[in-house]
Design an enzyme around this catalytic site. Sequence first.
Site, PDB file in Angstrom:
ATOM      1  N   ASP A   1       0.635  -0.918   0.072  1.00  7.87           N
ATOM      2  CA  ASP A   1       0.152  -0.111  -0.015  1.00  7.87           C
ATOM      3  C   ASP A   1       0.908   1.226  -0.134  1.00  7.87           C
ATOM      4  O   ASP A   1       1.289   1.162   0.889  1.00  7.87           O
ATOM      5  CB  ASP A   1      -0.804  -0.567   1.098  1.00  7.87           C
ATOM      6  CG  ASP A   1      -2.079   1.108   1.633  1.00  7.87           C
ATOM      7  OD1 ASP A   1      -2.911   0.750  -0.297  1.00  7.87           O
ATOM      8  OD2 ASP A   1      -1.841   1.749   2.465  1.00  7.87           O
TER       9      ASP A   1
ATOM     10  N   GLU B   1      14.413 -15.942   0.660  1.00  7.98           N
ATOM     11  CA  GLU B   1      14.245 -16.501   1.541  1.00  7.98           C
ATOM     12  C   GLU B   1      14.219 -17.711   1.542  1.00  7.98           C
ATOM     13  O   GLU B   1      13.966 -18.857   1.776  1.00  7.98           O
ATOM     14  CB  GLU B   1      14.346 -16.940   2.469  1.00  7.98           C
ATOM     15  CG  GLU B   1      15.947 -15.288   4.190  1.00  7.98           C
ATOM     16  CD  GLU B   1      15.280 -14.571   5.133  1.00  7.98           C
ATOM     17  OE1 GLU B   1      14.225 -15.211   5.801  1.00  7.98           O
ATOM     18  OE2 GLU B   1      16.088 -13.873   5.249  1.00  7.98           O
TER      19      GLU B   1
HETATM   20  C1  NOJ Z   1      -4.352   2.932  -0.655  1.00  2.35           C
HETATM   21  C2  NOJ Z   1      -5.628   2.100  -0.815  1.00  2.35           C
HETATM   22  O1  NOJ Z   1      -6.027   1.137  -1.589  1.00  2.35           O
HETATM   23  C3  NOJ Z   1      -7.044   2.664   0.157  1.00  2.35           C
HETATM   24  O2  NOJ Z   1      -7.850   1.993  -0.823  1.00  2.35           O
HETATM   25  C4  NOJ Z   1      -6.245   3.178   0.534  1.00  2.35           C
HETATM   26  O3  NOJ Z   1      -7.576   4.522   1.821  1.00  2.35           O
HETATM   27  C5  NOJ Z   1      -5.726   4.107   1.059  1.00  2.35           C
HETATM   28  N1  NOJ Z   1      -3.917   3.709   0.743  1.00  2.35           N
HETATM   29  C6  NOJ Z   1      -4.550   4.652   2.300  1.00  2.35           C
HETATM   30  O4  NOJ Z   1      -4.518   3.275   3.141  1.00  2.35           O
END
Ligand code: NOJ
Length: 551
Positions: A215, A267
């Site tokens: 993310d 690993e």
């Molecule tokens: C990207 C994620 O796909 C989204 O749903 C989220 O709100 C933001 N990152 C923050 O984590």
Amino acid sequence: MSEFTFLKGSEDWWRQAVVYQIYPRSFADANGDGIGDLQGIISRVPYLKKLGINAVWLSPFYPSALADGGYDVDDYRNIDPRIGTLDDFDQMIDALHAEGIRVIVDIVPNHSGSNHVWFQEALKSPKGSPARDRYIFRDGKGEHGEIRPSELASHFGPSGWTRIIEPDGTPGQWYMHLFASEQPDFNWDNQEVRDDFLKTMRFWSDRGVDGYRIDVAHALIKNLANGHLPERQSYDLSVMKKDGSDDLFDRDEVHDIYKSWRKIFNEYDPPRMAVAEAWVWPHRRPPYASTEELGQSFNFDMLGAGWDAAKVRDVVRLNLKTAADNGTSTTWVLSNHDIIRHATRLGLPNDLDVAKWYAKNRFDPHVNVEQGLARAKALTQALLALPGSTYLYQGEELGLQEHLTIPAEQMQDPQFFRNPDVGLSRDGCRVPLPWARSGQSLGFGPGGSHLPQPAWYVDYSVEAEDGFAGSTLEFYRRALSLRAGLVCEEKWHEVKHWFNSNVLHFKRPNGWQSVTNFGSKPVKLPKGEVILLSQPLVGGKLGPNTTVWIK
Ligand code: NOJ
């Protein structure tokens, strides 16, 4: 946990995989509490197998206050009790692996949830303490520290700083959050933070997870040296510096982190894969995707191409070239849990600013549903024929449209609440899936549904489409099964289709051809056996909004 022979030695399984994104809370609910769960996923493994995907990517299922749909993680090495247990997780992995389906999980390293033990400890600890150093705490400006440390906005608007109440009950320091205030940003200069994520990677890899979706992978390192604080107001790519020196995103130093993760991934046998969610300039994508780092990086360029042959062609050319030059494979994305479903987007005029359109029309949005679905199927089919992996989002195989009219009081998305003028919520693509024509949550589970399902969902249910020739579901099944037999070398050859600029026509080395008609007039088909059409031919020709595969 068992080890499966198909996993051994198949290091490159992800390069041309079809990955199906599951938004766990909205996929299938086994216990009837209105929230999808891991047992629900297990019960639908036969459906996933029949669909013909190679892997699933699960959005976060960790304990969370759900301030941002689970992207506010309170414990990285556990399961939200509403979603299941670690035993359920092991069972799910086994059930999916037994069918040859790999598992990718979401890792959220930029921020934790505000109920994370570390953040709670930071709140209780004094200014300057090691507990505060795991996050980004700063003093406010003004006589009493009452003015936020910088003009930084949050991605969801408005402020990127929130002031805390100190343990002695007085208003005190501020902490930085690029997203909601329940998502405090980690300080990645802190060694404990770095070590803890390595532990998390090992934890899930040991449980048999095959890969990770990272993310906001480009956000971890910020320019905070010598008292500097970012003042960013806009999160648009256009304002991001292109050379690794941006205050907030895609800083060169972030790559050291992913190099350290790669050591852990290697690993394992096969090495774990990862895909970066990095909204960066295309020329800055390769390092994230290199074999020394994550391995793959999302290409979201197709989202901006709309229904425009020239733009789609440019995106294809650029991404295939970049991937080939850098020894990775590209990733095709048309929908996910953050964007309006492509069957709806493509039913709106090209080049429309969807956020502005929605702000004006949210109480009476008009979408050309028929055109949207036809174009969505055609574009999906074209992308499935290209080298690279394709990421599908749950429900698109049913042709699901965005639910655009969820009442405000039932919304959950912080983007909606923190930015009320726009009103654009991501909840419309996160509504629980319709599995049946009847029942209080249309087969999602024995109980209700945590977001309201519109009445028209019935017609898009699995029950309504399963076994019906001409349904979107049967179209996806056929496309994926043909694709499985046709995938070959990661090469393509663009064909000039009678110099018609509204046509995208390409061939793979084994003779597999794909032709998409973006224009308004039917076009002639190339010679060969027609193996899949996204819509029937028109007078023996390829009609508008249609893709054909030819062998
Ligand atoms: C990207 C994620 O796909 C989204 O749903 C989220 O709100 C933001 N990152 C923050 O984590």
